[in-house]
Design an enzyme around this catalytic site. Structure first.
Site, PDB file in Angstrom:
ATOM      1  N   GLU A 187     -28.521 -51.977  47.864  1.00  0.00           N
ATOM      2  CA  GLU A 187     -28.997 -51.675  46.510  1.00  0.00           C
ATOM      3  C   GLU A 187     -28.292 -50.425  46.000  1.00  0.00           C
ATOM      4  O   GLU A 187     -28.894 -49.368  45.816  1.00  0.00           O
ATOM      5  CB  GLU A 187     -30.533 -51.541  46.530  1.00  0.00           C
ATOM      6  CG  GLU A 187     -31.184 -52.861  46.965  1.00  0.00           C
ATOM      7  CD  GLU A 187     -32.658 -52.755  47.373  1.00  0.00           C
ATOM      8  OE1 GLU A 187     -33.264 -51.686  47.195  1.00  0.00           O
ATOM      9  OE2 GLU A 187     -33.202 -53.762  47.880  1.00  0.00           O
ATOM     10  N   HIS A 312     -35.388 -48.692  44.254  1.00  0.00           N
ATOM     11  CA  HIS A 312     -34.782 -49.929  44.767  1.00  0.00           C
ATOM     12  C   HIS A 312     -34.060 -50.647  43.627  1.00  0.00           C
ATOM     13  O   HIS A 312     -34.090 -50.232  42.485  1.00  0.00           O
ATOM     14  CB  HIS A 312     -35.874 -50.888  45.260  1.00  0.00           C
ATOM     15  CG  HIS A 312     -36.563 -50.488  46.525  1.00  0.00           C
ATOM     16  ND1 HIS A 312     -36.390 -51.165  47.691  1.00  0.00           N
ATOM     17  CD2 HIS A 312     -37.459 -49.508  46.792  1.00  0.00           C
ATOM     18  CE1 HIS A 312     -37.132 -50.621  48.634  1.00  0.00           C
ATOM     19  NE2 HIS A 312     -37.796 -49.613  48.116  1.00  0.00           N
TER      20      HIS A 312
HETATM   21  O1  0X9 Z   1     -39.386 -56.049  49.210  1.00  0.00           O
HETATM   22  C1  0X9 Z   1     -39.197 -54.830  49.086  1.00  0.00           C
HETATM   23  O2  0X9 Z   1     -39.164 -54.032  50.015  1.00  0.00           O
HETATM   24  C2  0X9 Z   1     -38.980 -54.269  47.699  1.00  0.00           C
HETATM   25  N1  0X9 Z   1     -38.174 -55.189  46.945  1.00  0.00           N
HETATM   26  S1  0X9 Z   1     -36.564 -55.311  47.267  1.00  0.00           S
HETATM   27  O3  0X9 Z   1     -36.030 -56.418  46.512  1.00  0.00           O
HETATM   28  N2  0X9 Z   1     -35.839 -54.017  46.726  1.00  0.00           N
HETATM   29  O4  0X9 Z   1     -36.375 -55.416  48.672  1.00  0.00           O
HETATM   30  C3  0X9 Z   1     -40.296 -54.089  46.992  1.00  0.00           C
HETATM   31  C4  0X9 Z   1     -41.334 -53.284  47.703  1.00  0.00           C
HETATM   32  C5  0X9 Z   1     -42.579 -53.092  46.893  1.00  0.00           C
HETATM   33  N3  0X9 Z   1     -43.572 -52.508  47.676  1.00  0.00           N
HETATM   34  C6  0X9 Z   1     -44.849 -52.252  47.289  1.00  0.00           C
HETATM   35  N4  0X9 Z   1     -45.211 -52.471  46.072  1.00  0.00           N
HETATM   36  N5  0X9 Z   1     -45.662 -51.771  48.161  1.00  0.00           N
HETATM   37 ZN    ZN Z   2     -35.109 -52.671  48.080  1.00  0.00          ZN
END
Ligand code: 0X9
Ligand code: ZN
Ligand code: ZN
Length: 448
Positions: A187, A312
């Protein structure tokens, strides 16, 4: 060695890693699919599993749902059979990117750049880790009045994790805000934003009254690249690597999804116990040195920490807790209000639309994330921000979008920071009102 190479030849995909070469995504396509019914979901899950396709959204076939968007990379070798299989269950697809490599910049070109001074550091380009280490050094040397660098810990491959502390001297107790970027290696826009953020604060701290107000009360801690080993790996070997680089099961697989490795409903949803998976949660909570470093730091600082931001990409979301459950935390009404304010300020810059909500409700459930772990320690203003884009280029966001993305994100992030500042330091919040009161008092005194 011959045996390894022969095996590698048979398995094809192992060759680049074995020889230390770059993985080639030439001819690979990125597809968008929106399954319309349960049968199509099952069919798509089957295709993903049998062809071991690289799912970008969601990360696991189990998390594919009726009428929710799926992004998947199809290697050029299997494009034909995969598309035929999809047509057989009447799954229609849209080609988002028809040849992935055309959007992957070549790190060789970067090597010669080697900016040594800050004035020619190009914030509108992606930078290899060497440049970022150097940037951290130069930044702290040039602005020692405001910025210091500190070591959070070491990565799995023993690289120092440096964070920057932006702080103005004060004789009153202060609070602090944390921001990390690049927990997921591919990312790239995230580390670019962390650098942009530091640059903006430093450039404007003398002229911008909002920054002045905030820095009176709050120290800003910025970790530009959390997953340094993974980030380097995306430059040298695999542009689409997500995880860290720790070795598992005698070197048969590598890396932990660091955003599944925190001790909060660890490894129960949206994560995998299989170390070949992109959402591998690790052997135990905080098993990874990078995670442990963050955990130790937050535990020491939690009474001062009033906001935690983790950056992210992609999807254009400002996410509130939780990721591990659809139930909303007590603080939701207030944290979502702030996220909405931030999204609306962000949109004013370039019209980019962000969604706000809790991750579990917007996407799929995911446990073990840093955001949720920090939130459940008591830091309510804990957000995950997923930057551009919304599906066109995804992890290979072109460099010409770095500047607009950073400008709009800056507006969003500053809205959040100002809100928490005003909440925890209410006396300085209403400065205009305060001044008015003072003027009235002076006027009264003079006239009596
Ligand atoms: O899946 C993830 O780790 C994140 N999305 S990504 O596409 N960048 O990998 C989102 C994490 C969100 N976490 C919470 N809301 N706790
Ligand atoms: Zn991520
Ligand atoms: Zn300065």
């Amino acid at each position: 060695m011959y045996l390894i190479l022969w095996n590698a030849g048979v398995l094809g995909i192992l060759i680049p890693q074995v020889l230390g070469m770059k993985i080639n995504y030439d001819g690979d396509q990125l597809l968008q699919i929106i399954p319309q019914n349960k049968d199509q979901v099952l069919c798509l899950q089957g295709i993903c599993r049998s062809s071991q396709l690289d799912l970008w959204k969601p990360l696991k076939p189990e998390d594919i749902n009726v009428r929710s968007v799926v992004h998947v990379r199809i290697p050029s070798m299997v494009l034909q059979p995969v598309k035929e299989a999809m047509l057989r269950c009447s799954l229609s697809f849209k080609i988002l990117v028809d040849n992935l490599t055309q959007f992957m910049s070549n790190p060789e070109e970067r090597k010669v750049r080697g900016e040594r001074s800050l004035s020619d550091y190009d914030y509108t380009k992606y930078h290899p880790m060497e440049d970022i280490y150097n940037w951290i050094n130069v930044m702290t040397e040039k602005h020692s009045d405001l910025v210091t660098q500190h070591k959070l810990g070491l990565t799995y491959e023993s690289r120092p994790m440096h964070y920057l502390k932006i702080s103005k001297p004060s004789n009153r107790p202060k609070k602090m805000i944390w921001m990390d970027c690049g927990i997921h290696a591919r990312e790239w826009i995230a580390p670019a934003f962390c650098q942009w953020f530091v640059k903006e604060i430093i450039q404007n701290h003398q002229k911008d009254s909002r920054i002045q107000k905030i820095l009176k009360n709050i120290d800003l801690y910025v970790l530009p690249v959390l997953n340094i080993d993974g980030y380097i790996y995306t430059w040298t070997t695999d542009r689409l690597w997500r995880k860290s680089r720790s070795k598992h099961e005698n070197g048969t697989c590598y890396g932990v999804d660091l955003n599944r490795n925190f001790n909060v409903k660890w490894c129960s949803f949206g994560s995998s116990t299989n170390c070949t998976s992109n959402s591998y949660c690790g052997a135990s909570p905080a098993s990874e040195p990078e995670t442990k470093a963050v955990v130790d730091f937050v535990e020491i600082k939690k009474s001062e920490m009033i906001c935690f931001l983790t950056i992210h990409s992609y999807s254009q979301y400002i996410l509130t807790a939780h990721g591990y459950s659809k139930d909303l935390p007590k603080s939701y009404n207030e944290t979502i209000k702030v996220a909405e304010m931030a999204a609306s300020e962000l949109q004013k810059k370039h019209g980019t639309v962000y969604k706000v909500g809790s991750f579990a409700n917007l996407l799929y459930e995911a446990s073990g994330t840093s955001q949720d772990w920090v939130h459940d320690l008591g830091i309510e203003f804990s957000y995950t921000i997923e930057l551009r884009d919304n599906g066109t280029y995804q992890f290979v966001l072109p460099e010409d979008q770095i500047q607009p993305t950073c400008e709009e994100t800056m507006a969003g992030v500053m809205t959040i920071i100002e809100y928490v500042n005003d909440k925890y330091f209410p006396s300085q919040a209403s400065t205009s009102f305060g001044h008015l009161y003072l003027y009235a008092l002076v006027f009264y005194i003079i006239n009596n």
